[in-house]
Design a protein around this motif. Structure first.
Motif, PDB file in Angstrom:
ATOM      1  N   ASN A 236      15.243  14.133 -11.208  1.00 42.82           N
ATOM      2  CA  ASN A 236      16.433  13.269 -11.107  1.00 42.82           C
ATOM      3  C   ASN A 236      16.758  12.881  -9.664  1.00 42.82           C
ATOM      4  N   ASN A 237      16.001  13.409  -8.716  1.00 45.10           N
ATOM      5  CA  ASN A 237      16.218  13.093  -7.306  1.00 45.10           C
ATOM      6  C   ASN A 237      15.409  11.862  -6.906  1.00 45.10           C
ATOM      7  N   PRO A 238      15.822  11.172  -5.850  1.00 43.58           N
ATOM      8  CA  PRO A 238      15.029  10.021  -5.387  1.00 43.58           C
ATOM      9  C   PRO A 238      13.681  10.447  -4.816  1.00 43.58           C
ATOM     10  N   ILE A 239      12.747   9.500  -4.763  1.00 47.79           N
ATOM     11  CA  ILE A 239      11.484   9.716  -4.061  1.00 47.79           C
ATOM     12  C   ILE A 239      11.293   8.580  -3.057  1.00 47.79           C
ATOM     13  N   ILE A 240      10.730   8.932  -1.911  1.00 49.98           N
ATOM     14  CA  ILE A 240      10.424   7.956  -0.869  1.00 49.98           C
ATOM     15  C   ILE A 240       8.912   7.755  -0.868  1.00 49.98           C
ATOM     16  N   CYS A 241       8.482   6.561  -1.286  1.00 53.06           N
ATOM     17  CA  CYS A 241       7.061   6.245  -1.449  1.00 53.06           C
ATOM     18  C   CYS A 241       6.589   5.349  -0.303  1.00 53.06           C
ATOM     19  N   TYR A 242       5.288   5.312  -0.108  1.00 53.95           N
ATOM     20  CA  TYR A 242       4.678   4.391   0.861  1.00 53.95           C
ATOM     21  C   TYR A 242       5.336   4.480   2.235  1.00 53.95           C
ATOM     22  N   ASN A 243       5.581   5.700   2.702  1.00 56.83           N
ATOM     23  CA  ASN A 243       6.177   5.908   4.032  1.00 56.83           C
ATOM     24  C   ASN A 243       7.508   5.189   4.216  1.00 56.83           C
ATOM     25  N   GLY A 244       8.236   5.002   3.114  1.00 50.97           N
ATOM     26  CA  GLY A 244       9.562   4.396   3.203  1.00 50.97           C
ATOM     27  C   GLY A 244       9.648   2.968   2.708  1.00 50.97           C
ATOM     28  N   ALA A 245       8.504   2.350   2.368  1.00 50.00           N
ATOM     29  CA  ALA A 245       8.527   0.957   1.920  1.00 50.00           C
ATOM     30  C   ALA A 245       9.128   0.801   0.524  1.00 50.00           C
ATOM     31  N   LEU A 246       9.108   1.860  -0.269  1.00 47.46           N
ATOM     32  CA  LEU A 246       9.660   1.815  -1.623  1.00 47.46           C
ATOM     33  C   LEU A 246      10.411   3.114  -1.887  1.00 47.46           C
TER      34      LEU A 246
ATOM     35  N   LEU B  17     -10.308   6.049   8.206  1.00 48.83           N
ATOM     36  CA  LEU B  17      -9.186   5.520   7.417  1.00 48.83           C
ATOM     37  C   LEU B  17      -8.037   5.078   8.315  1.00 48.83           C
ATOM     38  N   ILE B  18      -7.469   3.923   8.001  1.00 45.12           N
ATOM     39  CA  ILE B  18      -6.237   3.472   8.648  1.00 45.12           C
ATOM     40  C   ILE B  18      -5.252   3.078   7.553  1.00 45.12           C
ATOM     41  N   GLU B  19      -4.052   3.656   7.603  1.00 43.89           N
ATOM     42  CA  GLU B  19      -2.998   3.298   6.657  1.00 43.89           C
ATOM     43  C   GLU B  19      -2.051   2.312   7.327  1.00 43.89           C
ATOM     44  N   ILE B  20      -1.624   1.315   6.564  1.00 41.64           N
ATOM     45  CA  ILE B  20      -0.758   0.266   7.101  1.00 41.64           C
ATOM     46  C   ILE B  20       0.468   0.120   6.219  1.00 41.64           C
ATOM     47  N   ALA B  21       1.634   0.048   6.851  1.00 40.69           N
ATOM     48  CA  ALA B  21       2.905  -0.103   6.128  1.00 40.69           C
ATOM     49  C   ALA B  21       3.774  -1.111   6.876  1.00 40.69           C
ATOM     50  N   PRO B  22       4.800  -1.659   6.225  1.00 43.10           N
ATOM     51  CA  PRO B  22       5.697  -2.603   6.904  1.00 43.10           C
ATOM     52  C   PRO B  22       6.369  -1.979   8.126  1.00 43.10           C
ATOM     53  N   LYS B  23       6.469  -2.738   9.195  1.00 48.52           N
ATOM     54  CA  LYS B  23       7.013  -2.241  10.461  1.00 48.52           C
ATOM     55  C   LYS B  23       8.488  -1.882  10.359  1.00 48.52           C
ATOM     56  N   SER B  24       9.215  -2.574   9.487  1.00 50.22           N
ATOM     57  CA  SER B  24      10.676  -2.422   9.452  1.00 50.22           C
ATOM     58  C   SER B  24      11.149  -1.148   8.767  1.00 50.22           C
ATOM     59  N   VAL B  25      10.223  -0.380   8.185  1.00 50.75           N
ATOM     60  CA  VAL B  25      10.643   0.833   7.481  1.00 50.75           C
ATOM     61  C   VAL B  25       9.859   2.042   7.979  1.00 50.75           C
ATOM     62  N   SER B  26      10.388   3.206   7.679  1.00 54.43           N
ATOM     63  CA  SER B  26       9.723   4.463   8.019  1.00 54.43           C
ATOM     64  C   SER B  26      10.272   5.540   7.100  1.00 54.43           C
ATOM     65  N   LYS B  27       9.689   6.706   7.168  1.00 59.91           N
ATOM     66  CA  LYS B  27      10.234   7.824   6.396  1.00 59.91           C
ATOM     67  C   LYS B  27      11.676   8.098   6.817  1.00 59.91           C
ATOM     68  N   LEU B  28      11.934   8.011   8.120  1.00 61.33           N
ATOM     69  CA  LEU B  28      13.283   8.279   8.620  1.00 61.33           C
ATOM     70  C   LEU B  28      14.281   7.238   8.113  1.00 61.33           C
TER      71      LEU B  28
END
Length: 265
Positions: free
Chosen positions: A60-70, A185-196
């Motif tokens: 029932n708790n939230p999850i932070i996926c894709y290093n914060g993108a979702l 391997l290189i992982e890429i995520a949107p710049k505007s988000v992060s885990k923090l």
């Protein structure tokens, strides 16, 4: 220690094997989950986190996926940030030149052109099955839906990754977080988000980052670990990660997160 929220990375941190947590970890999470929110924070897609949520009894708790993108809570999107279709196409052209394969992620969809040792490892580790199709087909399909990617995984050899890394820094730095998880391997995520930033979006009225304790092991955890109330690294973490935390616990294979919880929470 008195915290309201516990945030933990998964791979290399909370997971004691490639795709599961230990019974000890389940027991300790069950002991604390009624007095603090436990939030899983990962580069994984939702369905590769939900089975772990259920095992830990925190579905029932939230999850932070894709290093914060979702960010998802009870099946509902709380926030959703994608790399634009044009940006992904531009990157694909560069990768094609260097014979680098792309894994494209959006929601619970994972698309790759062909299987490989890396893809088979990902299937085993995350309990997810990809769609096998040409990257061009995937991008055209997503473009018609005006949808981009939550995450991109670049897969190649060390030489090709060494060549493309400075190009990524020069041409895509303002739009993307590019994180080299290993030589191939290189992982890429949107710049505007992060885990923090994702953790910040989930703070309730009266809560601050000082109310958060977080656990991690890799470069993409540094921002989170430095800025919450208390940062803990597992013993197998990168040296740069261990240098910025308040405490180092046992390694992930020894259930270091659970041991810290037992000893201090």
């Amino acid at each position: 220690m008195n915290f309201k929220i516990l945030c933990s990375d998964l791979d290399g941190t909370l997971l004691s094997s490639k795709n599961d947590v230990s019974d000890f970890t389940v027991s300790e999470m069950n002991r604390i989950k009624d007095r603090m929110r436990v939030i899983l924070v990962s580069a994984r897609m939702p369905k590769s986190m939900v089975y772990l949520q259920k095992r830990l009894g925190i579905e029932n708790n939230p999850i932070i996926c894709y290093n914060g993108a979702l960010v998802i809570e009870n099946g509902n999107e709380i926030s959703n940030t994608m790399l634009s279709p044009s940006l992904v196409e531009n990157l694909y052209e560069r990768c094609h030149h260097y014979d680098i394969k792309m894994g494209l992620y959006r929601g619970d969809e994972w698309c790759v052109e062909e299987t490989s040792e890396r893809v088979e490892k990902e299937i085993f580790n995350t309990k997810a099955t990809p769609v096998f199709e040409s990257t061009t087909v995937t991008l055209n399909r997503w473009k018609t839906q005006n949808m981009g990617a939550h995450k991109i995984m670049l897969m190649g050899n060390k030489a090709s990754m060494d060549k493309i890394t400075p190009l990524l820094d020069a041409q895509f730095q303002k739009d993307m977080h590019c994180y080299r998880s290993n030589d191939t391997l290189i992982e890429i995520a949107p710049k505007s988000v992060s885990k923090l930033s994702a953790i910040q979006s989930l703070l309730r009225q009266g809560e601050t980052l000082g109310d958060v304790i977080a656990f991690g092991d890799n470069y993409n955890d540094i921002d989170m670990l430095k800025n919450v109330g208390y940062g803990v690294a597992v013993a197998n973490a990168r040296p740069e990660v261990k240098n910025i935390v308040q405490k180092v616990t046992l390694d992930n294979k020894s259930s270091g997160v659970a041991q810290f919880i037992k000893d201090h929470l």
